[in-house]
Write a protein that holds these residues in place. Structure first.
Motif, mmCIF file in Angstrom:
data_model
loop_
_atom_site.group_PDB
_atom_site.id
_atom_site.type_symbol
_atom_site.label_atom_id
_atom_site.label_comp_id
_atom_site.label_asym_id
_atom_site.label_seq_id
_atom_site.Cartn_x
_atom_site.Cartn_y
_atom_site.Cartn_z
ATOM 1 N N ALA A 22 -12.760 0.450 2.114
ATOM 2 C CA ALA A 22 -12.651 0.511 0.327
ATOM 3 C C ALA A 22 -11.554 1.227 -0.042
ATOM 4 O O ALA A 22 -11.075 1.149 -1.061
ATOM 5 C CB ALA A 22 -14.130 1.377 0.096
ATOM 6 N N LYS A 23 -11.213 2.423 0.654
ATOM 7 C CA LYS A 23 -10.117 3.313 0.273
ATOM 8 C C LYS A 23 -8.910 2.590 0.103
ATOM 9 O O LYS A 23 -7.894 2.872 -0.591
ATOM 10 C CB LYS A 23 -10.069 4.432 1.465
ATOM 11 N N PHE A 24 -8.762 1.571 1.231
ATOM 12 C CA PHE A 24 -7.411 0.814 1.186
ATOM 13 C C PHE A 24 -7.360 0.022 0.029
ATOM 14 O O PHE A 24 -6.262 -0.027 -0.774
ATOM 15 C CB PHE A 24 -7.403 -0.029 2.530
ATOM 16 N N PHE A 25 -8.445 -0.724 -0.265
ATOM 17 C CA PHE A 25 -8.522 -1.374 -1.366
ATOM 18 C C PHE A 25 -8.137 -0.801 -2.695
ATOM 19 O O PHE A 25 -7.461 -1.236 -3.770
ATOM 20 C CB PHE A 25 -9.782 -2.179 -1.768
ATOM 21 N N TRP A 26 -8.730 0.452 -2.893
ATOM 22 C CA TRP A 26 -8.694 1.471 -4.012
ATOM 23 C C TRP A 26 -7.248 1.879 -4.093
ATOM 24 O O TRP A 26 -6.597 2.002 -5.194
ATOM 25 C CB TRP A 26 -9.718 2.710 -3.958
ATOM 26 N N GLU A 27 -6.552 2.497 -2.946
ATOM 27 C CA GLU A 27 -5.041 2.498 -3.089
ATOM 28 C C GLU A 27 -4.240 1.661 -3.717
ATOM 29 O O GLU A 27 -3.169 1.628 -4.098
ATOM 30 C CB GLU A 27 -4.726 3.339 -1.641
#
Length: 718
Positions: free
Chosen positions: A322-327
């Motif tokens: 999720a953090k990767f997608f967000w960034e």
């Protein structure tokens, strides 16, 4: 009297099915007892992941003997009738009982042992069980006639008192042995009777009471969070689901890397709740904490350290994604994301999502109302250019990686990205709120930009799909048009927004045409207004507003201001609840019936159907309202009183309606009650003299139409 225990052991039952399953088991069991003439003092059902069970207390050991009587033919009836009756009953004529010239077949049925009744009922219950989804298994599954169960059935415990009730289904034979907890207890458990079932299973780490497992999870999760100085975010749905996943629940607190809190909190909550069935926690400031509570199904030797570590590892992997997608999503401007909407088809006949956003922006710019109650903060104006930009970005997050992974967060992700990219606050809020309300319990948007876009989005949807004749039918509403209409109703009514719906519908249709989209349905605006009337009746039912009164006001025609319409309906509802209203309605219906029966030209149709006579529509024309002799006879007092009352009431009602003083309009109508009652009491309408009859019918027509200026009373029930 004795007690009965039934347990159906299987592989893991889906958590979402367990509550309904135990209710169905109790219902089917009670039905089977009733069919056999038995009744238990009480029946309690249980559900765990591996078993359905019930305990019936106070069962008799046998059914009572019964005498069944069947009425037959009369004495002396044709032989064919007698032969048919004898075949039906299986008796001979000399076995029949004659009473009052009629033959009766009386069959004495002895009582049956309860164990025999239960032995037949258990297989029937299993085969008839209404699982939402079921399966066949093993070698027998090659046949469609083989047993179906939610998961492979492994055993049946059936005990009446201390004795096993013999029964068998697809090779599974009833007995007294069951299984305890999958990990805490190996091997079978022998149950003595219903009385020791619950405690024997508890000793083997199985809590059969669903409510008890819920309480352990609810209280244990809260205690685990408080022990860490945190507050549990309560979630009864998660409590129920975890209770359906565990037979011996043990709540445990875990942690995740604080860096994941950079991700929108809704993403973390959704990941924890939906994917992992975890509760989340808040810190002392009410913000999302880097902690969660999971529910184990085992008492671990190490106090749960390995279980917590495993759950932390799984959650970390999901949050890393999720953090990767967000960034990655933050690296692309929303304006650039919006351009990708040109490649996503909204509907093959209605264009792409980019087309839809453009239409929404233009339509939002045509909506005018008193904006003061909905003023934006920070001086953000709602000029057409800003509304167009807000509409353009409203769907941009649909092409982001995060929404692709978490589609439930459309709008929410867009708001976070807009805020991170320093777009105006009101624009960011509008990206999220323009979807609202999402259901009956959801809030409506508050800020004016959000309101503009929410109305435009829903009306664009309604005009488009009604325009291509894709309307809801029966229970089918694939494009959620009922929800869209209810959304418009709630926004308009809760904010008391004065908008002319028919004009907005026309604007939306014109915008479709300007964008090259052909809407073949020429009647889309009146059809939508009728659709809104139906939805309004549903929406206002809970508020206690009568549906027939909404029909009565809509029938006037041309009323598309929902705020004004509801004000009129509520005033009408208060009026018809009074004695004046009840009596006036009765007088109206009597007048309408007389007019309907008098002649086709004077038909008593409703206000919207053009059924009024010339006398009604031309009250100022003197000829119909004069006696041919040049003056009324001495006994015409009731007629003249009604005429004078109409002169006064019509003026007062018209003035009140123009001022939207609907209570005043109802009061004007109330003044007609006494004159119309006196008219019917003292006057014969169908006078032999045609001129007199025409005068009196003219009075009634004028009375009817005076009432119709407020509401079409022909639509009112009662």
């Amino acid at each position: 009297m004795t007690d009965f225990l039934l347990e159906l052991l299987s592989e893991e039952i889906p958590a979402r099915m367990q509550v309904k399953a135990k209710e169905d088991l109790a219902r089917l069991f009670n039905d089977a007892l009733a069919k056999a003439g038995l009744k238990a003092e009480s029946v309690e059902a249980f559900a765990t992941p591996r078993r359905l069970a019930l305990i019936a207390k106070g069962l008799p050991l046998a059914t009572e003997a019964v005498s069944e009587e069947t009425k037959g033919p009369k004495v002396g009836a044709p032989p064919q009738a007698m032969e048919g009756f004898l075949r039906k009953t299986g008796l001979t004529q000399d076995q029949l009982v004659e009473r009052d010239g009629i033959y009766f077949a009386v069959v004495e049925k002895p009582g049956r042992k309860t164990a025999d009744v239960l032995g037949e009922a258990i297989p029937a219950i299993i085969r008839a069980f209404p699982w939402p989804k079921s399966q066949r298994w093993g070698a027998a599954s090659a046949s469609t006639e083989s047993l179906r169960w939610v998961r492979p059935l492994q055993g049946i415990v059936a005990l009446l008192g201390d004795e096993v009730v013999p029964c068998e289904i697809d090779g599974i034979v009833s007995g007294a042995a069951t299984m305890g907890h999958r990990f805490h207890h190996k091997g079978p458990i022998t149950i003595g009777n219903a009385g020791d079932y619950i405690e024997k299973l508890r000793a083997c780490h199985v809590i059969v009471h669903f409510s008890e497992r819920c309480a352990i999870i609810r209280d244990g999760a809260k205690a685990a969070a408080e022990a860490a100085g945190l507050t549990l975010v309560e979630d009864e749905g998660l409590v129920t689901e975890n209770a359906g996943l565990t037979e011996w629940p043990v709540p445990m607190l875990g942690r995740f890397d604080p860096s994941f809190l950079e991700v929108p909190q809704e993403v973390i909550q959704l990941t924890a709740r939906v994917n992992q069935k975890y509760f989340v926690c808040h810190d002392a400031n009410g913000k999302l904490a880097n902690a969660f509570v999971c529910t184990a199904n085992i008492v671990a030797n190490d106090g749960g350290a390995a279980i917590v570590a495993g759950n932390e590892k799984v959650l970390a992997a999901r949050l890393s994604d999720a953090k990767f997608f967000w960034e990655q999503d933050l690296k692309v401007a929303l304006d650039d994301q919006a351009k990708k909407l040109s490649k996503i088809v909204f509907h093959e006949k209605l264009g792409t999502l980019l087309d839809r956003c453009a239409r929404m922006g233009e339509l939002a710019g045509t909506i005018e109302y008193d904006r003061a109650p909905l003023a934006n903060e920070d001086g953000y104006s709602n000029d057409p250019d800003r509304l167009s930009h807000a509409a353009k970005l409203s769907k941009a997050d649909l092409v982001t990686s995060l929404v692709g992974e978490f589609p439930e967060l459309q709008g929410v992700v867009g708001r976070y990205i807009a805020q991170a990219q320093n777009l105006p606050k009101q624009l960011a809020v509008a990206i999220e709120q323009h979807y609202q309300p999402l259901g009956a319990n959801d809030v409506v948007p508050v800020q004016s930009t959000s309101v503009y876009l929410a109305l435009a989005e829903k009306i664009d949807t309604l005009i488009g799909f009604f325009g291509i004749n894709e309307k809801p039918t029966g229970s089918k509403d694939p494009f959620a048009l009922r929800r869209a209409a209810l959304g418009v109703l709630r926004i308009v009514i809760e904010h008391q927004i004065r908008v002319p719906l028919l004009q907005i519908f026309s604007n939306a249709r014109d915008i479709y045409a300007e964008h090259g989209v052909e809407l073949p349905n020429e009647n889309v605006s009146p059809e939508l207004l009728t659709f809104f009337a139906d939805r309004l009746k549903v929406q206002q039912r809970e508020a206690g507003v009568r549906h027939d009164l909404i029909d009565a006001v809509f029938a006037l025609g041309g009323e598309d201001d929902l705020v004004r319409l509801l004000a009129r309906v509520k005033a009408l509802q208060a009026f018809v609840a009074t004695d004046e209203g009840v009596n006036l309605l009765a007088g109206y219906k009597r007048a309408a019936n007389i007019l309907k029966q008098s002649s086709p030209d004077r038909g008593g149709g409703g206000a919207a159907d053009g059924g009024g006579s010339p006398l009604a529509t031309s009250p100022d024309a003197e000829a119909p309202l004069q006696y041919p002799s040049g003056g009324p006879p001495p006994h015409a007092g009731e007629e003249l009183a009604l005429l004078a009352a109409l002169d006064t009431a019509e003026l007062k009602a018209a003035t009140a309606i123009d001022a939207e003083d609907f209570e005043g309009a109802m009061a004007a109508l109330a003044s007609l009650r006494a004159p119309i009652d006196a008219f019917f009491e003292g006057v014969m309408v169908n006078d032999p003299d045609p001129a007199v009859r025409a005068f009196r019918l003219g009075l009634l027509a004028r009375f009817r139409d005076a009432v119709h200026r407020v509401a079409d009373f022909s639509k009112i029930e009662g």
